[in-house]
Design an enzyme around this catalytic site. Structure first.
Site, PDB file in Angstrom:
ATOM      1  N   ASP A  10     -27.837  36.129  40.330  1.00  0.00           N
ATOM      2  CA  ASP A  10     -27.667  37.329  39.501  1.00  0.00           C
ATOM      3  C   ASP A  10     -28.973  37.563  38.762  1.00  0.00           C
ATOM      4  O   ASP A  10     -29.846  36.687  38.714  1.00  0.00           O
ATOM      5  CB  ASP A  10     -26.508  37.106  38.503  1.00  0.00           C
ATOM      6  N   SER A  11     -29.076  38.717  38.134  1.00  0.00           N
ATOM      7  CA  SER A  11     -30.257  39.002  37.319  1.00  0.00           C
ATOM      8  C   SER A  11     -30.300  38.116  36.075  1.00  0.00           C
ATOM      9  O   SER A  11     -31.327  38.016  35.429  1.00  0.00           O
ATOM     10  CB  SER A  11     -30.236  40.466  36.904  1.00  0.00           C
ATOM     11  N   CYS A  73     -24.223  39.974  41.478  1.00  0.00           N
ATOM     12  CA  CYS A  73     -24.800  41.016  40.623  1.00  0.00           C
ATOM     13  C   CYS A  73     -24.433  42.348  41.276  1.00  0.00           C
ATOM     14  O   CYS A  73     -24.735  42.552  42.459  1.00  0.00           O
ATOM     15  CB  CYS A  73     -26.313  40.846  40.574  1.00  0.00           C
ATOM     16  N   GLU A 153     -24.208  40.329  26.138  1.00  0.00           N
ATOM     17  CA  GLU A 153     -25.163  39.212  25.994  1.00  0.00           C
ATOM     18  C   GLU A 153     -25.233  38.738  24.550  1.00  0.00           C
ATOM     19  O   GLU A 153     -25.446  37.570  24.274  1.00  0.00           O
ATOM     20  CB  GLU A 153     -26.563  39.667  26.425  1.00  0.00           C
ATOM     21  N   CYS A 193     -19.857  45.808  36.812  1.00  0.00           N
ATOM     22  CA  CYS A 193     -21.041  45.103  36.313  1.00  0.00           C
ATOM     23  C   CYS A 193     -20.584  43.724  35.857  1.00  0.00           C
ATOM     24  O   CYS A 193     -19.508  43.590  35.259  1.00  0.00           O
ATOM     25  CB  CYS A 193     -21.651  45.875  35.152  1.00  0.00           C
ATOM     26  N   HIS A 195     -21.313  41.913  33.461  1.00  0.00           N
ATOM     27  CA  HIS A 195     -21.118  41.679  32.028  1.00  0.00           C
ATOM     28  C   HIS A 195     -19.808  42.265  31.487  1.00  0.00           C
ATOM     29  O   HIS A 195     -19.347  41.882  30.423  1.00  0.00           O
ATOM     30  CB  HIS A 195     -22.267  42.302  31.235  1.00  0.00           C
TER      31      HIS A 195
HETATM   32  N1  DGL Z   1     -25.981  41.783  36.668  1.00  0.00           N
HETATM   33  C1  DGL Z   1     -26.129  43.201  36.488  1.00  0.00           C
HETATM   34  C2  DGL Z   1     -25.004  43.920  37.239  1.00  0.00           C
HETATM   35  O1  DGL Z   1     -23.971  43.361  37.533  1.00  0.00           O
HETATM   36  C3  DGL Z   1     -26.098  43.591  35.028  1.00  0.00           C
HETATM   37  C4  DGL Z   1     -27.326  43.180  34.265  1.00  0.00           C
HETATM   38  C5  DGL Z   1     -28.573  43.842  34.765  1.00  0.00           C
HETATM   39  O2  DGL Z   1     -28.770  45.059  34.582  1.00  0.00           O
HETATM   40  O3  DGL Z   1     -29.372  43.148  35.364  1.00  0.00           O
HETATM   41  O4  DGL Z   1     -25.154  45.074  37.548  1.00  0.00           O
END
Ligand code: DGL
Length: 276
Positions: A10-11, A73, A153, A193, A195
């Site tokens: 993931d990011s 992600c 976050e 997403c 989060h």
């Molecule tokens: N992990 C990203 C997503 O699920 C969210 C955080 C980001 O923008 O990197 O889209």
């Protein structure tokens, strides 16, 4: 091959919501998770940048040895799944978009579905396409909610201020006082997403009880299980799979912020700093 870990990336720490579901569904599997925290967010970046980052992150996992790649992600899944499948043809590559779309189509009675996600996920249209593949008559609205990422976050997941921000995004779809508008109200919200599952109860307070809230983590974990089973890649029985983490920025911060997403304390000793 069977005893190699499943690789997830993931990011940042958000994909740990997917890891949490995977641990529950496949407790015997070893897992290697990479969070590209140095380059978060992906959700505001261009498709070319997201693809480049995603291929580098996945490449690091493949270099370590994984039997499967899970793109935990939504942004990378919606923009980079095909480039990743082409870059790593020897292992299965699964994203979170298709499982999330499938879950929303199952949940929705009216076919009026709203996808909450980052700007890049909505712009990429992958959720909208995946839902229409399953339900061509569906009315899908994509709603970018970029502020939800820093809120989650920061651990701000409820309360008046957070619900106020959620309402600011969702009210145009949900708060119309007119009965006539109810005819167009979505009956299903997709948390598109990583989060957003942390904000699920605050979102519930804003949209009310009659709306389905769907998260792709569990359906993705089921898809991983099905794929490993079909390809004969399940881990031979063992008591309990191990989980190890790679991050591209501060390991202590990863362990600290990640714990809320995983729902478990992360031992900093299990986190390794890597460069991509
Ligand atoms: N992990 C990203 C997503 O699920 C969210 C955080 C980001 O923008 O990197 O889209």
């Amino acid at each position: 091959m069977n005893s190699l870990p499943i690789g997830l990336f993931d990011s940042g720490v958000g994909g740990l919501t997917v890891l949490k579901a995977l641990r529950q569904t496949l407790p015997c599997e070893d897992v290697l998770y990479l969070g590209d925290t140095a380059r978060l967010p992906y959700g505001t970046k261009s498709p070319d940048t997201i693809i480049r980052y995603a291929v580098q992150a996945a490449g690091k996992l493949v270099e370590r040895g994984v039997k499967m790649l899970v793109i935990a992600c939504n942004t990378a899944s919606s923009v980079a799944i095909e480039p990743l499948q082409r870059a790593f043809p020897d292992i299965p590559v699964v994203g979170v978009v298709k499982p999330g779309a499938t879950a929303s189509c199952r949940a929705s009675e009216t076919g009026r579905i709203v996808v909450l996600a980052t700007e890049s996920t909505i712009r990429g249209n992958a959720y909208q396409r995946a839902i229409h593949d399953l339900r061509p008559e569906a009315q899908v609205t994509g709603l970018p909610c970029p502020l939800f990422v820093p809120l989650a976050e920061e651990g701000w997941t409820g309360g008046e201020l957070v619900e106020g921000i959620i309402a600011r995004y969702l009210d145009p779809l949900f708060a119309s006082p007119l009965d006539a508008a109810a005819a167009n109200r979505p009956d299903t919200v997709v948390l598109g997403c990583t989060h957003f599952p942390l904000l699920a109860s605050a979102i519930r307070n804003v949209v009310g009880n009659g709306v389905h809230i769907v998260d792709s983590a569990e359906t993705t974990a089921m898809e991983v299980k099905t794929m490993l089973t079909e390809q004969g890649l399940l881990q031979p029985e063992q008591q309990c799979g191990s989980t190890r983490f790679l991050t591209t920025d501060d390991v202590s911060r990863f362990a600290r912020t990640g714990s809320a997403f995983l729902g478990l304390a992360i031992d900093v000793e299990t986190v390794e700093l890597v460069d991509l």
